[in-house]
Write an enzyme that holds these catalytic residues in place. Structure first.
Site, PDB file in Angstrom:
ATOM      1  N   THR A 270       0.910  -1.127  -0.016  1.00 35.74           N
ATOM      2  CA  THR A 270      -0.074   0.062   0.105  1.00 35.74           C
ATOM      3  C   THR A 270       0.983   1.215  -0.277  1.00 35.74           C
ATOM      4  O   THR A 270       1.889   1.312   0.624  1.00 35.74           O
ATOM      5  CB  THR A 270      -1.099  -0.080   1.225  1.00 35.74           C
ATOM      6  OG1 THR A 270      -1.597  -0.908   1.163  1.00 35.74           O
ATOM      7  CG2 THR A 270      -1.903   1.544   1.202  1.00 35.74           C
ATOM      8  N   PHE A 272       1.214   5.018   0.645  1.00 40.72           N
ATOM      9  CA  PHE A 272       0.695   6.322   1.799  1.00 40.72           C
ATOM     10  C   PHE A 272       1.162   7.491   1.247  1.00 40.72           C
ATOM     11  O   PHE A 272       2.343   7.592   0.923  1.00 40.72           O
ATOM     12  CB  PHE A 272       0.841   5.830   3.194  1.00 40.72           C
ATOM     13  CG  PHE A 272       0.003   4.673   3.849  1.00 40.72           C
ATOM     14  CD1 PHE A 272      -1.059   4.636   4.210  1.00 40.72           C
ATOM     15  CD2 PHE A 272       0.657   3.251   3.678  1.00 40.72           C
ATOM     16  CE1 PHE A 272      -1.792   3.591   5.076  1.00 40.72           C
ATOM     17  CE2 PHE A 272      -0.026   2.186   3.849  1.00 40.72           C
ATOM     18  CZ  PHE A 272      -1.120   2.303   4.830  1.00 40.72           C
TER      19      PHE A 272
END
Length: 390
Positions: A270, A272
């Site tokens: 992921t 960010f």
């Protein structure tokens, strides 16, 4: 959706519980900050960038982009209280010097977003917030110093809500963090996998572990976030249910790890983004990435022309994403269709990331070129790339 409207009550509740170590059985009430909503001025705040015919650029409010109900402070601020741009050197040194930054994230303790905040700022005070909207407002209202929010996942794709919110709010991207997501199956002590009938987690986490959970014969139940699922299982002492969450959540809520790395694809990462009130002054001392958003007039080859401004200067694009404009999603064509009804087109915003600092003349020239025909252009941030090995 370029501008997502948020329904507001007479008082805005920002649920920002003060982080503390507590057991799942702790029933003490949380401290909640209640804030009155800011005074707002309706109208367009984001400006399009155009040339004036003399080689100069200026801000033109309005144009093809209609973004209403955007935040705007009526009260003027003293010059000494206005935010000052940060240098990339200061941003990195603040961690080394042990600065105790308050960093907001969405979720509860044990969330992957908390791990991302701690990776970005190892000495920070991570502040949990209930919703993505709350995280943005916490930074804008000076309750915290930074925000760390997920924007895309290698398996699930983009988190569209945050792309909409970053356009609506007045924050700047000052960094990025890439976090490897490693899911675990958690349950209360004394339970084994065969004792479980169902499993709770965020919909994306459940989807990322679909094959494994099917093999275990577990019914999936979606909740708001992974750490919240772990907290719910522990707090209610569930005997027939487990949670898909991080190993950190297991330690915080006193759960047993029944299985590790249960994601179907090991390459689960992921990305960010770190947001702040002040932009970073871009440099050339390290690899930088720049994020922009723009819109274009409808016409053949217009998007090709927009992307060519980067290709002509050997600027590498790492992401491009389109989002329909919420306020004016469809536009009728002016073409003569021989008596047939006019064709309707979607109006889009284009989000683009490219691997060049805004301190580089190539990037500056590319955006000068782009704004010659873009109906709207905004630089979301120019920031150091996360080159860490996952």
């Amino acid at each position: 959706m370029a501008a997502t409207s948020i329904a507001r009550s007479a008082a805005t509740n920002l649920s920002l519980p003060l982080p503390s170590k507590h057991s799942p059985s702790d029933h003490s009430p949380r401290t909640t900050l209640k804030l009155c909503p800011k005074r707002r001025r309706c109208g367009v705040v984001l400006a399009s960038l155009h040339g004036d015919g003399n080689g100069k650029s200026h801000h033109q409010v309005g144009g093809a982009l209609d973004l209403e109900d955007l935040p705007f402070d009526d009260a003027s601020k003293d010059l000494h209280t206005l935010p000052r741009p940060l240098s990339s050197t200061f941003a990195s040194n603040s961690v080394a010097e042990g600065s105790r930054l308050r960093v907001a994230y969405q979720g509860v303790q044990g969330a992957y977003s908390e791990s991302a905040a701690q990776k970005a700022y190892p000495n920070c005070e991570a502040v949990p917030c209930e919703q993505f909207d709350t995280v943005f407002e916490a930074v804008e209202r000076w309750l915290v110093d930074r925000a760390v929010l997920p924007f895309e996942n290698s398996l699930g794709g983009s988190i569209h809500r945050n792309y909409d919110l970053i356009l609506r709010h007045k924050l700047h991207i000052v960094g990025e963090v890439k976090l490897a997501v490693r899911h675990c199956l958690l349950a209360n002590d004394g339970l084994e996998i065969q004792d479980l009938k169902r499993v709770l987690s965020h919909p994306q986490a459940l989807a990322q572990c679909e094959h494994t959970l099917t093999r275990f014969g577990l019914v999936r139940e979606a909740v708001d976030d992974t750490a919240g699922a772990a907290k719910h299982v522990a707090f209610h002492k569930l005997k027939d249910a487990g949670a898909v969450a991080s190993s950190a959540a297991a330690g915080i809520y006193g759960l047993k790890i029944l299985a590790e790395d249960i994601q179907d694809d090991s390459d689960n990462v992921t990305r960010f983004l770190v947001l702040a009130r002040e932009p970073i002054i871009p440099g050339t001392d390290r690899p930088f990435k720049t994020s922009i958003v723009f819109s274009l007039e409808e016409g053949p080859g217009v998007l090709f022309k927009a992307l060519a401004v980067f290709a002509l200067r050997q600027i590498n694009l790492t992401k491009i994403e389109s989002r329909p404009l919420r306020k004016q999603p469809l536009r009728a064509s002016d073409d003569n269709n021989g008596g047939f009804p006019k064709t309707k087109y979607f109006d889009y915003l284009f989000y683009v990331d490219f691997e060049t600092s805004m301190a580089d003349h190539n990037a500056q020239n590319a955006l000068r070129h782009l704004r010659e025909f873009a109906t709207f252009l905004r630089v979301l941030g120019s920031y150091p790339m996360d080159g860490s090995m996952l």
